[in-house]
Design a protein around this motif. Structure first.
Motif: not given
Ligand code: KG4
Ligand code: ZN
Length: 349
Positions: A133, A156, A320
């Motif tokens: 990330h 997470g 991701d």
């Molecule tokens: O980094 P990621 O794609 O996957 C992990 O490594 O967990 O993050 C996913 C998280 C989810 O909780 C999703 O609801 C949040 O990121 N998320 C957001 C937005 N886009 C994704 N939270 C707030 N605003 C957004 N625009």
């Protein structure tokens, strides 16, 4: 190892800009593959999201996620190579998320990457998802130099990370309980918004009053990187629950806006605090939650006010994706950290 393998490793150490790294990500609910030239020139990204698959259940079902990765890895990787206009035989190395994440999901990508690297006789490297990330920042800003402080906020994880060198970093602190994304997803679910909740809650919040309810937490006002989102999450759920028990439905948009405002305020103020405490005036963001529009605009404001140099990956590289894994793999290989083919996956950090 044969001479071609050794020659490729040497070229990574020399930061050869012609190297082609395939990045594979399967730690959660996205099957993603990307081809990156040199350190951060993204030639192609292909992602299959499992949102539809899991939405019926309101969250990721690990067993279903693994099975879907198994089905999608081959087409996703093949499509990434096609979009990049290259053959698999032209790849220099393969990087894959090896930790942290859902164990079964990680194993699918890890084994696919190992088999492919073995067949092609090229280096293979297991990447830490959080480091991946962070590396999304180099895609839009290859000039970004360490040291910098990066807020990683995902489903997470929620951490402040001091990036000390091209490959090195230390965790300064972060959430003691729920990750920011996890808390946003849970409130979105309580509001009946569906999965994943973060982006849906952001949309709804646009119509609401962020000052309608106060979810301020005394713990989050402390002069430290530590924070807690579990308490405010319970407070929001209780508020809605108590109102429902008396036959009232609180305005969902106001709850969404107020809850989002508190999360954003905490994340932004602590990033500024960490920059001040460490004396490092370069800050960056990473992870799905940092695709949030309010977070990004509040950060821009705070960075300007505090004279901090702010780096933000494009929104599509916050969630991701395989490109960030390829960029992280490039850095690890440049630092001489290729992995052995018996590398295991690890669900933890
Ligand atoms: O980094 P990621 O794609 O996957 C992990 O490594 O967990 O993050 C996913 C998280 C989810 O909780 C999703 O609801 C949040 O990121 N998320 C957001 C937005 N886009 C994704 N939270 C707030 N605003 C957004 N625009
Ligand atoms: Zn992630």
């Amino acid at each position: 190892m044969d001479s071609r393998y050794e020659e490729i490793l040497a070229r990574y150490k020399e930061h050869d800009s012609g190297l082609l790294t395939l990045g594979i990500e399967t730690s959660c609910d996205d099957t993603s593959a990307s081809v990156v030239r040199g350190s951060s020139d993204v030639l192609a990204v292909c992602t299959n999201s499992q949102i539809e698959l899991h939405s019926t259940y309101g969250g990721v079902v690990p067993e279903l996620a693994s099975r879907d990765h198994v089905k999608n890895l081959y087409p996703v990787v093949t499509e990434a190579l096609r979009q990049a206009g290259i053959q698999a035989s032209e790849l220099s190395a393969i990087a894959v998320t090896a930790q942290p994440g859902l164990l079964g999901a990680l194993l699918t990508g890890l084994n696919f990457a190992k088999g492919m690297a073995m067949a092609l006789g090229i280096p293979f490297v297991g990447v830490n998802h959080i480091f991946g990330h962070i590396c999304a920042n180099y895609i839009s800003a290859p000039e970004l130099k360490s040291p910098f402080i990066c807020l990683v906020a995902s489903g997470g994880h929620t951490q402040y990370i001091h990036v000390t060198s091209e490959y090195g970093y230390e965790i300064l602190g972060g959430t003691c309980d729920d990750a920011a994304g996890e808390a946003l997803d849970k409130i979105a679910r309580a509001l009946g918004l569906g999965y994943p909740g973060g982006p849906l809650l952001e949309q709804l919040a646009k119509e609401g009053n962020p000052k309608a309810y106060s979810f301020r937490s005394a713990f989050n006002m402390k002069d430290s990187p530590d924070m807690s989102f579990s308490g405010i999450k319970t407070a929001a759920v209780n508020l809605m629950h108590n109102a429902r028990q008396t036959g009232r439905e609180l305005p969902a948009a106001d709850i969404a806006a107020s809850f989002q405002a508190e999360i954003v305020h905490t994340l932004v103020s602590k990033l500024v605090l960490m920059a001040k405490k460490t004396g490092i005036d370069r800050i960056a963001i990473a992870g799905g939650v940092t695709a949030n529009g309010l977070l990004r605009s509040e950060l821009e404001r705070a960075a300007k006010m505090n004279r901090l140099e702010l780096y933000c990956p494009e929104k599509k590289y916050c969630t991701d994706n395989g490109a960030m894994i390829a960029c992280a793999g490039y850095r690890m290989l440049a630092a001489g950290r290729a992995s052995a083919l018996d590398l295991d996956a690890d669900a933890n950090d």
